[in-house]
Write an enzyme that holds these catalytic residues in place. Sequence first.
Site, PDB file in Angstrom:
ATOM      1  N   GLY A   1       0.850  -1.195   0.000  1.00 35.64           N
ATOM      2  CA  GLY A   1       0.000   0.000   0.000  1.00 35.64           C
ATOM      3  C   GLY A   1       0.880   1.237   0.000  1.00 35.64           C
ATOM      4  O   GLY A   1       2.044   1.190  -0.412  1.00 35.64           O
ATOM      5  N   SER A   2       0.329   2.344   0.474  1.00 34.51           N
ATOM      6  CA  SER A   2       1.067   3.605   0.404  1.00 34.51           C
ATOM      7  C   SER A   2       2.065   3.696   1.565  1.00 34.51           C
ATOM      8  O   SER A   2       1.882   3.041   2.603  1.00 34.51           O
ATOM      9  CB  SER A   2       0.074   4.766   0.489  1.00 34.51           C
ATOM     10  OG  SER A   2      -0.576   4.723   1.736  1.00 34.51           O
TER      11      SER A   2
ATOM     12  N   GLU B   1       5.721  -3.388   0.873  1.00 38.71           N
ATOM     13  CA  GLU B   1       5.773  -3.033  -0.554  1.00 38.71           C
ATOM     14  C   GLU B   1       5.002  -1.737  -0.703  1.00 38.71           C
ATOM     15  O   GLU B   1       3.775  -1.738  -0.632  1.00 38.71           O
ATOM     16  CB  GLU B   1       5.126  -4.146  -1.405  1.00 38.71           C
ATOM     17  CG  GLU B   1       5.763  -5.515  -1.246  1.00 38.71           C
ATOM     18  CD  GLU B   1       7.118  -5.625  -1.922  1.00 38.71           C
ATOM     19  OE1 GLU B   1       7.512  -4.689  -2.648  1.00 38.71           O
ATOM     20  OE2 GLU B   1       7.796  -6.635  -1.702  1.00 38.71           O
ATOM     21  N   LEU B   2       5.721  -0.627  -0.890  1.00 40.14           N
ATOM     22  CA  LEU B   2       5.072   0.683  -0.830  1.00 40.14           C
ATOM     23  C   LEU B   2       5.057   1.361  -2.204  1.00 40.14           C
ATOM     24  O   LEU B   2       5.104   0.691  -3.220  1.00 40.14           O
ATOM     25  CB  LEU B   2       5.749   1.524   0.259  1.00 40.14           C
ATOM     26  CG  LEU B   2       5.871   0.808   1.623  1.00 40.14           C
ATOM     27  CD1 LEU B   2       6.636   1.642   2.629  1.00 40.14           C
ATOM     28  CD2 LEU B   2       4.512   0.420   2.186  1.00 40.14           C
TER      29      LEU B   2
ATOM     30  N   CYS C   1       2.407   0.362  -8.853  1.00 39.44           N
ATOM     31  CA  CYS C   1       3.502   1.022  -8.149  1.00 39.44           C
ATOM     32  C   CYS C   1       4.741   1.161  -9.032  1.00 39.44           C
ATOM     33  O   CYS C   1       5.629   1.941  -8.713  1.00 39.44           O
ATOM     34  CB  CYS C   1       3.830   0.238  -6.885  1.00 39.44           C
ATOM     35  SG  CYS C   1       4.000  -1.513  -7.221  1.00 39.44           S
TER      36      CYS C   1
ATOM     37  N   GLU D   1       4.131  10.373  -6.165  1.00 38.75           N
ATOM     38  CA  GLU D   1       3.563   9.219  -6.877  1.00 38.75           C
ATOM     39  C   GLU D   1       2.207   9.613  -7.441  1.00 38.75           C
ATOM     40  O   GLU D   1       1.269   9.868  -6.683  1.00 38.75           O
ATOM     41  CB  GLU D   1       3.392   8.049  -5.904  1.00 38.75           C
ATOM     42  CG  GLU D   1       2.712   6.861  -6.552  1.00 38.75           C
ATOM     43  CD  GLU D   1       2.528   5.674  -5.611  1.00 38.75           C
ATOM     44  OE1 GLU D   1       2.104   5.870  -4.457  1.00 38.75           O
ATOM     45  OE2 GLU D   1       2.819   4.552  -6.051  1.00 38.75           O
TER      46      GLU D   1
END
Length: 490
Positions: free
Chosen positions: A235-236, A255-256, A289, A383
């Site tokens: 996620g963020s 996992e960003l 991402c 992002e």
Amino acid sequence: MTDDPQDVPMAVGCLVAGEWLVDGQHADRVSPWTRAVVSTARQAGDADVEAARRYARRGAKAVARMSPAARAGVLERAADTALARRDELARLLALELGKPVKDGRGEIDRVADTFAVCAAEARRIGGEVLPVAGWARGVGNTALTHRAPVGVTLAITPFNAPANLLAHKLGASFAAGNTTMVKPPPQAPASSVAVVRLLLDSGMPPEAVQVLHGGGPVGAALSSAPEVGVISFTGSPETGAAVARSAGAKRLVMELGGNAATIICEDADIAAAARICAATGYSNSGQSCISVQRVYVHRSRYAEFLEAFTFAVEKLTVGDPLDPATDVGSMVDDDAAERVVAWAQDAAAGGASITTGGRRDGATVIPTVVASAPADARLIREEVFGAAVAVQSFDDFDEVLGTCNESRYGLQAGLFTHDVRRILTAWRELEVGGLIVNGSSNFRLDHVPFGGVKDSGFGREAPRWMIDDYTVVKTLLLRGMSLHGDQEEI
Ligand code: NAD
């Protein structure tokens, strides 16, 4: 209402302690494309979290008793089931998220791959005979290790690839012999449950998985649960930090986000690079991402690339996600689409030119190309997670590597060149978890380690590496029993 994926809206239950709970408080998911309710998900309350924690403690013991061969068998059957249900699942992804069925089918093919790789890895989890007698104090002993399941894991997934990211987390956790609590994204409850059902219908025991729908508070309550040994979160960065605060001292795989760069050198095949960047900058409306967000083109080829790229982007078919010909569907909601358009317009106000797109129709962003954005534009620095790509020029290769590294993120980068020296320099110098050569940043193989550095997170997602995270090394030391020679001399 039923939980039959052919019936819309679907009633989606929580799976707690082996039971599907449907009564209670619900949250509706409205399709960003059809604007109708697609699914209505039973929300988990405090009592459900409590019950899930208790059941997980028992479930962990039960799953650990299953043989690796049996776990691999379930995962292999689930891979076949995923392929058999591909169209049904792709339709759900299109309805809940606006993801084109073309992309959805691709995601489900990858779910099948991910399960198959998890099965193969489940079969080879082992340990070591340690060279314990190599040091004087170890002589006369034997030492062994094996990788034991952690017990209870937590999978928290984002909306953009809810099927394959869940397959990675749940598949590897089960392959390692754990029970998993799943907190799906509120935007894709039915798609997430459909993935869990692939495993349950393929023989996964109910002890191995629970599903708790809800938003931040449910995720936070699960993250802080003392039973949880490992949290795999995608996620963020902001939510990742909140998860870490709730979790305390637990093993985390994060996992960003990312604002991935792709570099196009003067020796590149410009037509191919333009085609690839157009296909991978706007798939899933850029909601990946590693989506192509910043393209840096050598100044000598900049005009040629910008023209070819804009042309390729204009040829993308935008529209109904359920139409198999559609390349670009809608974004997750209107606010996300508005953000993308606003950032493109901000860049234009700072001197950039929008060569195509720059507007939206509801939640659908018309694929947008922004040329020569100011270095401090949000489209460059943050992002965007949407259907807009910035195309910038550069003069010097070493300098552009530094420009790419100015980002707070570091997930993947793309590089178009045939110059081996530059490839190795970029591999060494770029602050990213992965470099794709003669491809854009947006490429992933599910059996290859994937993950970031800096604010893009830590840990590597791919079954082999995830199984390392989902297991603990247990040592057995046999005193006075030696596999090795134990005499000083003969
Ligand atoms: P998000 O951070 O808003 O939500 C992710 C998940 O966390 C959801 O299930 C959400 O309900 C849950 N959550 C929210 N608050 C929480 C809390 N306090 N505690 C625990 N859980 C909580 O992300 P999103 O909008 O769904 O997804 C987009 C983001 O995901 C982007 O930043 C994108 O780059 C990132 N992403 C990263 C990867 C990767 O592999 N690195 C892959 C896909 C998406």
